[in-house]
Design an enzyme around this catalytic site. Structure first.
Site, PDB file in Angstrom:
ATOM      1  N   ARG A 569       0.829  -1.201   0.000  1.00  0.00           N
ATOM      2  CA  ARG A 569       0.000   0.000   0.000  1.00  0.00           C
ATOM      3  C   ARG A 569       0.868   1.257   0.000  1.00  0.00           C
ATOM      4  O   ARG A 569       1.959   1.269   0.564  1.00  0.00           O
ATOM      5  CB  ARG A 569      -0.877   0.040   1.259  1.00  0.00           C
ATOM      6  CG  ARG A 569      -1.965  -1.016   1.317  1.00  0.00           C
ATOM      7  CD  ARG A 569      -2.814  -0.831   2.564  1.00  0.00           C
ATOM      8  NE  ARG A 569      -1.975  -0.815   3.760  1.00  0.00           N
ATOM      9  CZ  ARG A 569      -2.280  -0.155   4.883  1.00  0.00           C
ATOM     10  NH1 ARG A 569      -3.385   0.556   4.957  1.00  0.00           N
ATOM     11  NH2 ARG A 569      -1.477  -0.209   5.923  1.00  0.00           N
ATOM     12  N   SER A 630       8.443  -5.186   6.113  1.00  0.00           N
ATOM     13  CA  SER A 630       8.176  -6.268   7.066  1.00  0.00           C
ATOM     14  C   SER A 630       8.995  -7.521   6.767  1.00  0.00           C
ATOM     15  O   SER A 630       8.455  -8.618   6.584  1.00  0.00           O
ATOM     16  CB  SER A 630       6.680  -6.595   7.073  1.00  0.00           C
ATOM     17  OG  SER A 630       5.944  -5.444   7.395  1.00  0.00           O
ATOM     18  N   ASP A 684       6.479  -3.756  10.511  1.00  0.00           N
ATOM     19  CA  ASP A 684       5.069  -3.609  10.861  1.00  0.00           C
ATOM     20  C   ASP A 684       4.829  -3.653  12.360  1.00  0.00           C
ATOM     21  O   ASP A 684       3.878  -3.051  12.870  1.00  0.00           O
ATOM     22  CB  ASP A 684       4.225  -4.667  10.143  1.00  0.00           C
ATOM     23  CG  ASP A 684       4.739  -6.084  10.371  1.00  0.00           C
ATOM     24  OD1 ASP A 684       5.842  -6.253  10.950  1.00  0.00           O
ATOM     25  OD2 ASP A 684       4.063  -7.038   9.950  1.00  0.00           O
TER      26      ASP A 684
END
Length: 941
Positions: A569, A630, A684
């Site tokens: 994203r 991540s 994350d």
């Protein structure tokens, strides 16, 4: 001895016409005969009529009245099932702890001993595991002395044990372990399959010192006196349950049984979650209704006749078992006697003759009543019975007595049907079905002796429960095979339970196991923080260079990039005084890019960032960007992170060992995108902590439990040996998924865990993660199910090809299957999609496996987290630590019990820490932007 004949069946359906008043002797068509003389509203408003008509109307409750009785029966059943009202319920709804019907795999020798009204029956059965097609049976009946019914309990159980001993001597029983089922047809409070206290005697028994005692123990003690130590009483059985089992043939299980003999009773397979008086909440359990006491609280007051009241007053237990006294064969003859006596007193029968003989109890036997009902020979039987009493009946007298007999038996059948309809509706409701289709095993002298009883039973049940289709299956249990099957099922379940416990035992961690995991995690944390020991630690404890959490003063617009899987994203995050506002777009990373070159991967990322900025009209602005990356990295600064290894299916070349921020900047240069200002790279887990920290200043821990798992926390900087400086705190990215890669968790790993690990792309790595995270739990469950199939514990030993397919059992299945209140039909639906022919028992076992695997995952996660919070408490020199954990991940959020199990175990393992959990809303996006915002806040003048 031979096995019983296979029973026929009679379908019962709703929609038949109501009863029409017929009292003549002529033969009625089958349906009309079944419906007898019911009409709506008879009993509520009896008009002026002859005494005989009035008597018949009193004995013929209307369908409206029966519907009301059904509703009251349902209420009484609900009371009996409820933990709060069970003790006061008239319909006791006693759990039998029998959770299965025969499946054809039952095998071996077993014995049954049955206490009957006047004798003891012993039965030896050998089952061959052939679908119960050819059971080998031997039995013997031992007459019981009449005075034993009123003697001592010890004498009764000694006699039963002697019968067992004599029988085994006669048949030359082998000396191997012999499971025994005890058929004890009295109301008992069962707390286990082989543990039951007698509530009260009935049927003429009144042996001393038995009520309130465990009758299984009493029998076992009596058997042990005779040194028959190989005979073990494993289950207390009920004759009603035996009827249900005996009626389960041809692959069609019977789930309801109805007995209408000397007394009356019923049982049915209830949803276990309804049976609140036991802890078992999975699957189904056979419930013994003990409905003979229905009405003892007055619920039958408007149905009882003067004849019923007189029968009750003359009984040995006035005011008790009112339903049974209207339905049971022990009482029907007496009801007829009182009805005939009252009619004679009113000069409606035997005019001018002395009828004092009718005042004697038992002048009419129920067997005579059934014979008098017969269309062909009934009139002759009536005359013979009346003349035997010294009466001189006219033709009309015989006809009217026949009418009374028919009305009494028809009412018994209708009331039995009313109770059956209540059970049918309860089952249909609890299973959330539009239509219930079920087999009902029926037995008892009343049902067997007259076809009309069965016709009324099926017709009235159909009228009162039109949403159900019941097939009445006459029980063929003439030699005790039904109760033998109960014993066989009980033995199968005990054996299965032992094997299941053995298989799952390695996954069930004790408190000591979890405390040891906690200590090992703490040990690895210290090693990871040490300058000299860090390289050898399985928990890397990577510094993030994030030294503060949000304080609420952050303001401005920030970009965030979230890369952690096949989708990523791009976000714009606006941090304002009134709150945070975000806009985002999701982009796909094609497999060819994931597994191609690093240059192609980061070029693709920059192209997506530029596309997003164009759509948001941000191309002319240079906004600070927080990059959520991540994957395991060694962070050398807030905006400098070296990739240690790819995970999650990525393998882009030229990236491992490189600074991922620099790779992103290089790609921006290649694309001539100068408006890219990367100020922070985080994973994350850190993003989750920061996102929650904006809402709760006490949030100093981040936890991810989703596809993977990780944790971070604010460590005292002086303890971080891998970076310079002693002041303040720094967020440590633990990368705890690799905990145990050095072998310290080898004894926690099971055979199933090793099977899963061996097939992964990183065998031997991320071992803690493979015990906890969503990527692996479904696969662990799949391997356990295959092992159970191999041991013939599941799906009758027949796996599907789909179940042998890797990753076919998704972790989302665990969340669905473990959902509270999920009907077993839905679990069966999931298994059917995997081409598995699952019984309800299979569904229960699959649910247990899922619960075991997910519970272990939650408890291991709690052990790791306990090590973190205890270290933070000790770091700060506090007796009590109050801390918040920001948490994200689909497993934590979507699984119905994971969060509760984790929090409960954490409280047990770290009692000096008050831990609050705060679910993150977009930690990867908002959190990364907040890291950038905090960095900008710190550098601002």
């Amino acid at each position: 001895m031979s096995s019983p004949r296979r029973p026929g069946s009679q379908p019962s359906r709703g929609g038949r016409a109501p009863w029409s008043p017929r009292g003549e002797r002529g033969r009625l068509p089958p349906v009309s005969r079944a419906l007898g003389s019911f009409q709506l509203g008879h009993q509520d408003n009896i008009p002026s009529c002859t005494p005989v008509q009035r008597a018949l109307m009193l004995l013929t409750p209307s369908l409206e009245k029966l519907q009301a009785v059904k509703c009251r029966m349902l209420e009484a059943m609900d009371k009996g099932l409820s933990r709060q009202t069970h003790a006061q319920a008239t319909v006791r709804m006693l759990p039998t702890f029998i959770c299965s019907t025969p499946d054809g795999t039952e095998k071996g020798d077993l014995m049954v001993v049955e206490l009957c009204q006047s004798h003891v029956r012993t039965l030896f059965v050998t089952l061959l595991g052939d679908g119960n097609q050819s059971p080998q049976l031997m039995y013997k009946i031992f007459d019981m002395p009449a005075d034993m019914l009123q003697g001592t309990g010890e004498a009764l159980f000694d006699f039963i044990a002697q019968c067992v001993h004599k029988f085994l001597e006669e048949i030359g029983s082998p000396q191997h372990r012999l499971p025994l089922g005890f058929v004890f047809p009295f109301s008992c409070r069962q707390t286990g399959l082989g543990k039951a206290e007698l509530i009260s005697w009935s049927k003429g028994f009144q042996c001393s010192d038995v009520e309130g005692k465990d009758v299984v123990q009493l029998l076992q003690a009596a058997i042990n006196k005779l040194e028959l130590y190989h005979v073990q009483v494993i289950a207390l059985l009920n004759d009603t349950v035996g009827t249900m089992m005996a009626s389960s043939w041809g692959g069609k299980p019977c789930e309801i049984a109805l007995v209408t003999g000397t007394g009356t009773n019923s049982c049915f397979m209830a949803e276990a979650e309804l049976v609140e008086v036991v802890e078992e909440s999975n699957g189904r359990m056979c419930v013994n209704s003990e409905w003979g006491c229905f009405g003892d609280d007055g619920a039958l007051g408007d149905v009882l006749t003067p004849y019923d009241h007189r029968v009750d007053q003359e009984s040995s237990n006035p005011g008790e078992r009112r339903f049974e006294k209207m339905v049971g064969g022990l009482y029907l003859g007496e009801i007829v006697r009182h009805a005939v006596l009252m009619l004679a007193t009113e000069q409606a029968l035997f005019v001018g003759a002395s009828t004092s003989v009718l005042g004697a109890k038992d002048a009419f036997k129920t067997q005579q009543v059934l014979e008098i009902m017969d269309n062909e020979t009934g009139m002759a039987k009536a005359r013979s019975a009346l003349e035997a009493l010294g009466l001189q009946p006219s033709e009309r007298d015989c006809c009217r007595v026949q009418q009374i007999c028919r009305a009494v038996v028809s009412r018994a059948a209708a009331l039995s049907a009313t109770g059956l309809a209540a059970i049918l509706s309860l089952m249909c409701r609890s299973r959330e079905l539009e239509r219930l289709v079920v087999n009902v095993g029926v037995d008892g002298e009343l049902y067997r002796a007259h076809a009309r009883f069965g016709e009324i039973l099926q017709s009235v049940a159909g009228l009162l429960a039109p949403e159900c289709t019941a097939t009445l299956v006459p029980s063929a249990d003439t030699n005790g095979l039904g109760v033998a099957m109960v014993t066989a099922v009980a033995q199968r379940l005990l054996t299965q339970r032992h094997e299941v416990e053995q298989l799952l035992a390695p996954l069930r961690l004790s408190r000591a196991d979890l405390e040891r995991v906690q200590a090992l995690m703490r040990q690895e944390m210290e090693r990871g923080l040490g300058r000299d020991s860090n390289a050898d630690a399985s928990v890397r404890m990577l510094p993030t260079y994030v030294c503060n959490t949000p304080d609420g003063t952050e303001r401005g617009d920030f970009l965030a990039l979230d890369l952690g899987g096949t989708n990523f994203r791009v976000l714009v995050v606006r941090v304002m005084q009134e709150g945070i506002h975000m806009a985002s777009e999701i982009y796909v990373v094609p497999t060819s890019v994931m597994q191609g070159t690093g240059e192609a991967l980061f070029d693709h990322i920059v192209e997506c960032i530029m596309d997003f900025q164009r759509k948001q009209n941000l191309m002319e602005q240079v906004l600070p960007l927080g990059f959520t990356f991540s994957f395991p990295c060694q962070q050398l600064g807030l905006d400098k992170a070296v990739l240690l290894t790819w995970t999650k299916g990525f393998s882009a070349s030229g990236c491992v060992g490189q600074d991922v921020v620099q790779l992103l900047r290089d790609a921006a240069q290649r694309k001539q995108h100068v408006a890219l200002k990367v100020v922070a790279v985080v994973n994350d887990t850190v993003g989750t902590m920061m996102a929650c920290g904006y809402d709760d200043p006490k949030c100093e821990i981040g936890l991810i439990v989703g596809t993977g798992t990780n944790a971070c926390y604010m460590e005292e900087r002086k303890n971080v040996g891998t970076v310079e400086g002693d002041e303040g705190r720094m967020c440590i990215n633990m990368e705890w998924g690799a905990f145990g890669d050095n072998g310290c968790l080898d004894d926690i790993f099971t055979t199933f865990d090793r099977m899963v690990d061996e097939k992964t792309i990183n065998a031997g790595k991320q071992r803690f993660e493979k015990l906890i995270s969503g990527m692996y739990l479904g696969e662990i469950v799949r391997h356990i199910l295959l092992a159970m199939v191999d041991k013939q514990l599941l799906f009758r030993g027949k796996p599907s090809l789909k179940l042998q397919t890797r990753d076919i059992f998704q972790t989302t299945f665990l969340s669905t299957i473990e959902t509270d209140g999920l009907a077993l039909q839905q679990v069966q639906g999931i298994l059917r999609d995997l081409e598995l022919d699952a019984s309800f028992e299979d569904s229960v076992l699959v649910r247990e496996v899922c619960q075991t695997v997910s519970l272990r995952a939650a408890q291991l996660c709690a052990a790791g987290l306990a090590a973190v919070v205890e270290k933070m408490r000790e770091n700060r020199g506090l007796a009590q630590l109050a801390i918040t954990v920001g948490v994200d991940g689909t497993l934590y959020k979507m699984h119905p019990h994971f969060s509760q199990n984790l929090q409960q175990m954490l409280q047990d393992l770290a009692p000096n820490c008050a831990v609050t959990f705060l679910q993150s809303e977009d930690g990867s996006g908002k959190g990364a932007a907040l890291v950038a915002a905090v960095a900008c806040r710190e550098t601002s003048p």
